[in-house]
Design a protein around this motif. Structure first.
Motif, PDB file in Angstrom:
ATOM      1  N   MET A 139      20.493 109.022   6.432  1.00 24.80           N
ATOM      2  CA  MET A 139      20.002 109.479   7.738  1.00 24.80           C
ATOM      3  C   MET A 139      19.667 110.972   7.678  1.00 24.80           C
ATOM      4  O   MET A 139      18.655 111.413   8.236  1.00 24.80           O
ATOM      5  N   ILE A 140      20.484 111.753   6.995  1.00 26.14           N
ATOM      6  CA  ILE A 140      20.210 113.188   6.825  1.00 26.14           C
ATOM      7  C   ILE A 140      18.878 113.381   6.112  1.00 26.14           C
ATOM      8  O   ILE A 140      18.045 114.191   6.518  1.00 26.14           O
ATOM      9  N   ASP A 141      18.677 112.617   5.053  1.00 30.74           N
ATOM     10  CA  ASP A 141      17.427 112.704   4.301  1.00 30.74           C
ATOM     11  C   ASP A 141      16.231 112.392   5.200  1.00 30.74           C
ATOM     12  O   ASP A 141      15.234 113.120   5.204  1.00 30.74           O
ATOM     13  N   GLU A 142      16.330 111.319   5.976  1.00 26.82           N
ATOM     14  CA  GLU A 142      15.229 110.922   6.857  1.00 26.82           C
ATOM     15  C   GLU A 142      14.962 111.988   7.924  1.00 26.82           C
ATOM     16  O   GLU A 142      13.812 112.357   8.179  1.00 26.82           O
ATOM     17  N   LEU A 143      16.015 112.507   8.548  1.00 28.50           N
ATOM     18  CA  LEU A 143      15.845 113.543   9.575  1.00 28.50           C
ATOM     19  C   LEU A 143      15.222 114.816   8.993  1.00 28.50           C
ATOM     20  O   LEU A 143      14.363 115.444   9.624  1.00 28.50           O
ATOM     21  N   THR A 197      19.450 119.334  14.763  1.00 29.96           N
ATOM     22  CA  THR A 197      20.708 118.963  15.415  1.00 29.96           C
ATOM     23  C   THR A 197      21.206 117.641  14.849  1.00 29.96           C
ATOM     24  O   THR A 197      22.398 117.485  14.545  1.00 29.96           O
ATOM     25  N   GLY A 198      20.291 116.684  14.686  1.00 33.49           N
ATOM     26  CA  GLY A 198      20.658 115.393  14.092  1.00 33.49           C
ATOM     27  C   GLY A 198      21.192 115.552  12.677  1.00 33.49           C
ATOM     28  O   GLY A 198      22.152 114.878  12.292  1.00 33.49           O
ATOM     29  N   ILE A 199      20.582 116.444  11.910  1.00 34.33           N
ATOM     30  CA  ILE A 199      21.052 116.688  10.545  1.00 34.33           C
ATOM     31  C   ILE A 199      22.482 117.231  10.571  1.00 34.33           C
ATOM     32  O   ILE A 199      23.350 116.767   9.822  1.00 34.33           O
ATOM     33  N   LEU A 200      22.744 118.194  11.453  1.00 39.30           N
ATOM     34  CA  LEU A 200      24.087 118.777  11.540  1.00 39.30           C
ATOM     35  C   LEU A 200      25.126 117.742  11.967  1.00 39.30           C
ATOM     36  O   LEU A 200      26.234 117.699  11.429  1.00 39.30           O
ATOM     37  N   VAL A 201      24.762 116.871  12.909  1.00 37.99           N
ATOM     38  CA  VAL A 201      25.680 115.808  13.349  1.00 37.99           C
ATOM     39  C   VAL A 201      25.963 114.865  12.188  1.00 37.99           C
ATOM     40  O   VAL A 201      27.122 114.472  11.948  1.00 37.99           O
TER      41      VAL A 201
END
Length: 191
Positions: free
Chosen positions: A36-40, A10-14
């Motif tokens: 942030m996408i990479d980390e999630l 969900t965090g990646i999609l946001v």
């Protein structure tokens, strides 16, 4: 597992949505969203791997590695037109649950690949219980393949076997040539 992975995805999609909105306007903000996408994604992947490795295969619930492989071989014999031979050498001994789990998964993948792709007349599954090491060998007389020509992406079965062996500190060798069959050997030091 569901909560952790669901939150990560969900965090990646946001973050993807936010990065898409600022992409044209603000390069720095876009870079922050991409980081942030990479980390999630890494957190989610790590959690998925941890969760999957913690799951004990049903075949192991009722016994140990050699009995689980025996049941697997019996199932494969019933489902395939290939002769599947199962052999144990030495006196069987217990291995740590994590080792047995990963070896069963490697054996399962090797056997499944041999049945699906090798067009083999015979597949041999061998467990060798030695004083200093344990060996799992899956060998077929099928069509084989060029080991050097395996793409680094797309071969999840072979990649998975390699990752599992590495996780155990085991030696994995895959020997194959077109028309010469395939032999997959995993050696685990007993220490």
């Amino acid at each position: 597992m569901h909560d952790t992975l669901a939150q990560s995805f969900t965090g990646i999609l946001v973050q993807v949505g936010a990065a898409t909105q600022v992409l044209a306007d603000d390069i720095e903000a876009t870079q922050a969203h991409l980081e942030m996408i990479d980390e999630l994604a890494r957190i989610g992947l790590s959690e998925a791997r941890r969760s999957v490795s913690a799951l004990r295969p049903q075949l192991l619930e009722e016994g140990n590695l050699h009995s689980a492989l025996h049941r697997l071989v019996t199932q494969m014999r019933a489902a395939a037109d290939t002769s599947v031979i199962y052999e144990i050498k030495g006196t069987a001994y217990s291995l740590p649950a994590e080792v047995e789990n990963n070896l069963l998964r490697i054996g399962q993948e090797a056997l499944t690949n041999a049945i699906k792709y090798a067009d083999a007349a015979e597949i041999r599954v061998e467990l060798v219980y030695d004083n200093t090491q344990f060996i799992l060998r899956v060998k077929d007389d099928g069509r084989g393949f060029g080991v050097a020509t395996i793409p680094s992406v797309g071969g999840f079965g072979l990649l998975g076997m390699s990752e599992r062996a590495e996780h155990l500190g085991a030696q994995l060798s895959i020997q194959s040539q077109p028309g010469q069959g395939t032999e997959i050997v995993v050696i685990v030091n007993r220490e």
